[in-house]
Enzyme design. Structure first.
Site, mmCIF file in Angstrom:
data_model
loop_
_atom_site.group_PDB
_atom_site.id
_atom_site.type_symbol
_atom_site.label_atom_id
_atom_site.label_comp_id
_atom_site.label_asym_id
_atom_site.label_seq_id
_atom_site.Cartn_x
_atom_site.Cartn_y
_atom_site.Cartn_z
ATOM 1 N N LYS A 21 -8.582 -0.887 -8.929
ATOM 2 C CA LYS A 21 -9.160 -1.520 -7.725
ATOM 3 C C LYS A 21 -10.297 -0.681 -7.156
ATOM 4 O O LYS A 21 -10.129 0.523 -6.924
ATOM 5 C CB LYS A 21 -8.055 -1.649 -6.664
ATOM 6 C CG LYS A 21 -8.525 -2.149 -5.305
ATOM 7 C CD LYS A 21 -7.354 -2.414 -4.389
ATOM 8 C CE LYS A 21 -7.788 -3.030 -3.078
ATOM 9 N NZ LYS A 21 -8.366 -2.077 -2.133
ATOM 10 N N THR B 84 -6.085 2.462 -6.834
ATOM 11 C CA THR B 84 -7.315 2.375 -6.045
ATOM 12 C C THR B 84 -8.199 3.571 -6.361
ATOM 13 O O THR B 84 -7.778 4.719 -6.218
ATOM 14 C CB THR B 84 -6.976 2.325 -4.537
ATOM 15 O OG1 THR B 84 -6.191 1.164 -4.306
ATOM 16 C CG2 THR B 84 -8.233 2.269 -3.684
ATOM 17 N N TYR C 124 -2.860 5.431 -4.277
ATOM 18 C CA TYR C 124 -4.078 6.223 -4.210
ATOM 19 C C TYR C 124 -3.924 7.322 -5.237
ATOM 20 O O TYR C 124 -2.805 7.716 -5.576
ATOM 21 C CB TYR C 124 -4.262 6.798 -2.804
ATOM 22 C CG TYR C 124 -4.833 5.804 -1.847
ATOM 23 C CD1 TYR C 124 -6.093 5.261 -2.068
ATOM 24 C CD2 TYR C 124 -4.124 5.381 -0.728
ATOM 25 C CE1 TYR C 124 -6.634 4.324 -1.203
ATOM 26 C CE2 TYR C 124 -4.668 4.447 0.149
ATOM 27 C CZ TYR C 124 -5.915 3.928 -0.091
ATOM 28 O OH TYR C 124 -6.458 3.002 0.744
ATOM 29 N N SER D 281 0.834 -1.214 0.000
ATOM 30 C CA SER D 281 0.000 0.000 0.000
ATOM 31 C C SER D 281 0.864 1.257 0.000
ATOM 32 O O SER D 281 1.956 1.268 0.567
ATOM 33 C CB SER D 281 -0.877 -0.008 1.256
ATOM 34 O OG SER D 281 -1.390 1.278 1.526
ATOM 35 N N HIS E 296 -13.671 -2.163 -0.941
ATOM 36 C CA HIS E 296 -12.644 -1.772 0.034
ATOM 37 C C HIS E 296 -12.880 -2.480 1.383
ATOM 38 O O HIS E 296 -12.646 -1.917 2.451
ATOM 39 C CB HIS E 296 -12.669 -0.245 0.214
ATOM 40 C CG HIS E 296 -11.314 0.371 0.410
ATOM 41 N ND1 HIS E 296 -10.635 1.034 -0.573
ATOM 42 C CD2 HIS E 296 -10.511 0.451 1.505
ATOM 43 C CE1 HIS E 296 -9.490 1.490 -0.104
ATOM 44 N NE2 HIS E 296 -9.376 1.142 1.156
HETATM 45 C C1 LIG Z 1 -6.865 -2.304 7.732
HETATM 46 C C2 LIG Z 1 -7.090 -2.126 6.269
HETATM 47 C C3 LIG Z 1 -6.341 -1.185 5.562
HETATM 48 C C4 LIG Z 1 -6.516 -1.036 4.175
HETATM 49 N N1 LIG Z 1 -5.720 -0.183 3.485
HETATM 50 C C5 LIG Z 1 -5.831 -0.115 2.136
HETATM 51 C C6 LIG Z 1 -4.934 0.671 1.388
HETATM 52 O O1 LIG Z 1 -4.023 1.319 1.928
HETATM 53 N N2 LIG Z 1 -5.116 0.720 0.035
HETATM 54 C C7 LIG Z 1 -6.106 0.025 -0.603
HETATM 55 O O2 LIG Z 1 -6.229 0.094 -1.822
HETATM 56 N N3 LIG Z 1 -6.944 -0.762 0.100
HETATM 57 C C8 LIG Z 1 -6.819 -0.862 1.441
HETATM 58 N N4 LIG Z 1 -7.652 -1.688 2.138
HETATM 59 C C9 LIG Z 1 -8.624 -2.527 1.420
HETATM 60 C C10 LIG Z 1 -7.992 -3.863 1.028
HETATM 61 O O3 LIG Z 1 -7.033 -3.693 0.020
HETATM 62 C C11 LIG Z 1 -9.035 -4.843 0.510
HETATM 63 O O4 LIG Z 1 -9.790 -4.237 -0.497
HETATM 64 C C12 LIG Z 1 -9.964 -5.333 1.623
HETATM 65 O O5 LIG Z 1 -9.257 -5.558 2.815
HETATM 66 C C13 LIG Z 1 -10.642 -6.622 1.192
HETATM 67 O O6 LIG Z 1 -11.545 -7.050 2.159
HETATM 68 P P1 LIG Z 1 -11.213 -8.159 3.279
HETATM 69 O O7 LIG Z 1 -10.414 -7.456 4.333
HETATM 70 O O8 LIG Z 1 -12.565 -8.552 3.745
HETATM 71 O O9 LIG Z 1 -10.419 -9.262 2.615
HETATM 72 C C14 LIG Z 1 -7.487 -1.835 3.521
HETATM 73 C C15 LIG Z 1 -8.217 -2.783 4.239
HETATM 74 C C16 LIG Z 1 -8.028 -2.940 5.587
HETATM 75 C C17 LIG Z 1 -8.809 -3.991 6.327
#
Ligand SMILES: Cc1cc2nc3c(=O)[nH]c(=O)nc-3n(C[C@H](O)[C@H](O)[C@H](O)COP(=O)(O)O)c2cc1C
Length: 388
Positions: free
Chosen positions: A252, A156, A130, A107, A276
Site C-alpha cells: 500500500k 504500508t 507499518y 490498522s 495515504h
Molecule cells: C485518519 C486517518 C488515519 C489513517 N491511518 C492509517 C494507518 O494507520 N495505516 C495506513 O496504512 N493508512 C492510514 N491512513 C490512510 C488510509 O488507509 C487511506 O490510504 C486514505 O484514507 C485514503 O484516502 P481517503 O481518506 O481520501 O479515502 C489513514 C487515513 C486517515 C484519514
C-alpha cells in the site's frame, strides 16, 4: 438518523458529534494540503459518458478483491485511531463491513486490538502493518494476525516517517485525549461521544501497548513510535516481510510506475495506488491521476487497487473504469462512524453502493467488471505532461 443522501451529509453530522481533535485528525492532509485537496478535485475533472436505450436490468456490483467475493469493489482502508472516532470504532466498522460484504482492514495503530476485532466478527479481515525496525515485534504482530485468521497482510510503504499535519500539532492530538481546558470544553459539547468512551475500556493503542517491548503504558508510546518506524526500509526488507507472513500481501502506498514494477518483482499479490489520503508527501499527484499509468505498466501482472479521494460511488466507478480492480475508502467510512457508529458506516456503504449502481445503469453498463475507459470522458491532458 436525518435523511442522509450523501457521504457529505454524514461528514456534517460527524463534525458536530466528535471532538475537534479527532475530526481534524481525519480531515486534514500534510502541509499545504494540496495533494489532499486534489485527490477529490481530480475525480471531478473526469466526466461520464451517458448511454441510452441499453438494457440496464440485472446490474451487479459484485466482484472479487484478492480472490475474495465482495458485494462491491470497495474495502475499508486501514485508519489509525478509529476507536477514538467512536467507542470501539474498529469493531463497529468491521461489523458493518462484514454485514455489507466488503473487506475491512485493521490498522496497526488501531485502538481495538487484532484479537478484539476477531472476537467480534465472524469472517477473516485484512491486517495492515507499518514497516517497523523491531523484527520480534513484527513477527509477533504477524503471528497474532495469523492466529486471528486474517486473510491478507497490507504492508504500508509510504510512511517511513510521518508527514506533518499542522492541526494535529496545534490540537495536541493524543489517545486518549489529554485533558486541557480547551479539550475538556470541546468534549463537554460532544456528550454522546463522551458517554461511549466512558463505557469502553478500549482507549489506548490495542496492538501496541503491552505488546511492544518497553511500551507498558500509553505515555511511553510516543517515544516508541518516534524510533520504531524503519527509515531504512527497502525492497529487500519488503520481500523479507512477505516471507515472514507467508500469505497474501498487498503493498500500500504506490504512486510511481517504477515502484509498481518493484512491487511486482517482490511477488506482491496486489498494490494499492495511494498517497495515504494526502497525509504524507504534499505536492505528490493525486492517486486517480497516477492510476492509468500504473495500470498500463503492471495491470496484467498484478491486481491494482486504489484509494485516496473516494467520496462517492461515482468515484468508485471512475477508478474501476480507469482499470483498478478494487478501491478503498478511508474518510468516507470515518464520517459515517463518527456520525452514527456502526449504522453510520453501513449508511456510507449504502450511499456509495447506490451511487455506483445507478451510475452504472445510466452509463449503459450492467456489470462492474465490464467498466472501461470507454465509459469515461477524460480531459486530454489529465495525466499531465511533467518533466522529470
Ligand atoms: C485518519 C486517518 C488515519 C489513517 N491511518 C492509517 C494507518 O494507520 N495505516 C495506513 O496504512 N493508512 C492510514 N491512513 C490512510 C488510509 O488507509 C487511506 O490510504 C486514505 O484514507 C485514503 O484516502 P481517503 O481518506 O481520501 O479515502 C489513514 C487515513 C486517515 C484519514
Amino acid at each position: 438518523m436525518a435523511v442522509i443522501t450523501t457521504v457529505d451529509d454524514l461528514k456534517r453530522i460527524y463534525k458536530r458529534r466528535v471532538p475537534k481533535m479527532f475530526y481534524d485528525y481525519a480531515e486534514s492532509g500534510s502541509w499545504t494540503e494540496q495533494t489532499f485537496r486534489e485527490n477529490t478535485t481530480d475525480f471531478d475533472q473526469i466526466r461520464l459518458r451517458q448511454r441510452v436505450a441499453m438494457d440496464m436490468t440485472g446490474r451487479t456490483t459484485k466482484t472479487q478483491m484478492l480472490g475474495e467475493d465482495v458485494a462491491m469493489p470497495v474495502a475499508l482502508a486501514p485508519v489509525g485511531l478509529t476507536g477514538m472516532q467512536s467507542a470501539d470504532g474498529e469493531i463497529k466498522a468491521a461489523r458493518a463491513a462484514e454485514k455489507f460484504g466488503v473487506p475491512f482492514t485493521l490498522s496497526t495503530m488501531s485502538i481495538c486490538s487484532i484479537e478484539d476485532v476477531a472476537e467480534n466478527t465472524t469472517k477473516p479481515f485484512w491486517f495492515q502493518v507499518y514497516t517497523l525496525k523491531d523484527d520480534d515485534f513484527m513477527q509477533r504482530l504477524m503471528d497474532r494476525a495469523r492466529a486471528a485468521n486474517c486473510s491478507a497482510l497490507v504492508i504500508t510503504v509510504d510512511l517511513q516517517m510521518l508527514g506533518q499535519r499542522h492541526k494535529d500539532l496545534k490540537n495536541g492530538l493524543s489517545a486518549p485525549p489529554k485533558l486541557t481546558v480547551r479539550s475538556v470544553a470541546d468534549m463537554m459539547t460532544k456528550w454522546s461521544w463522551g458517554l461511549g468512551m466512558l463505557g469502553t475500556k478500549r482507549r489506548f493503542f490495542g496492538n501496541i501497548v503491552g505488546h511492544a517491548k518497553g511500551v507498558t503504558d500509553p505515555s511511553s508510546l510516543s517515544s516508541w513510535t518516534a524510533q520504531a518506524f524503519d527509515q531504512a526500509l527497502d525492497w529487500d526488507r519488503i520481500a523479507q516481510l512477505r516471507k515472514m507472513w507467508g500469505g497474501k500481501i498487498i503493498v500500500k502506498g504506490i504512486l510511481d510506475v517504477e515502484d509498481a514494477r518493484k512491487a511486482v518483482n517482490v511477488g506482491a499479490d496486489a498494490i494499492i495506488v495511494s498517497n495515504h489520503g494526502g497525509r504524507q508527501l504534499d505536492g505528490a499527484l493525486s492517486s486517480i491521476r497516477m492510476l492509468p499509468d500504473i495500470v498500463d505498466a503492471v495491470g496484467e501482472q498484478i491486481e491494482v487497487h486504489m484509494d485516496s479521494g473516494i467520496r462517492s460511488g461515482q468515484d468508485v466507478l471512475k477508478a474501476m473504469a480507469m482499470g483498478a480492480k478494487g478501491t478503498y475508502v478511508g474518510r468516507a467510512f470515518v464520517y459515517g462512524l463518527g456520525a452514527a457508529g456502526e449504522a453510520g458506516v453501513t449508511k456510507a456503504l449504502e450511499v456509495i453502493h447506490k451511487e455506483l449502481d445507478t451510475t452504472m445503469g445510466l452509463c449503459g453498463e450492467t456489470d462492474v467488471n465490464a467498466l472501461s475507459r470507454s465509459n469515461l470522458l477524460i480531459p486530454a491532458d489529465f495525466r499531465g505532461r511533467w518533466e522529470t
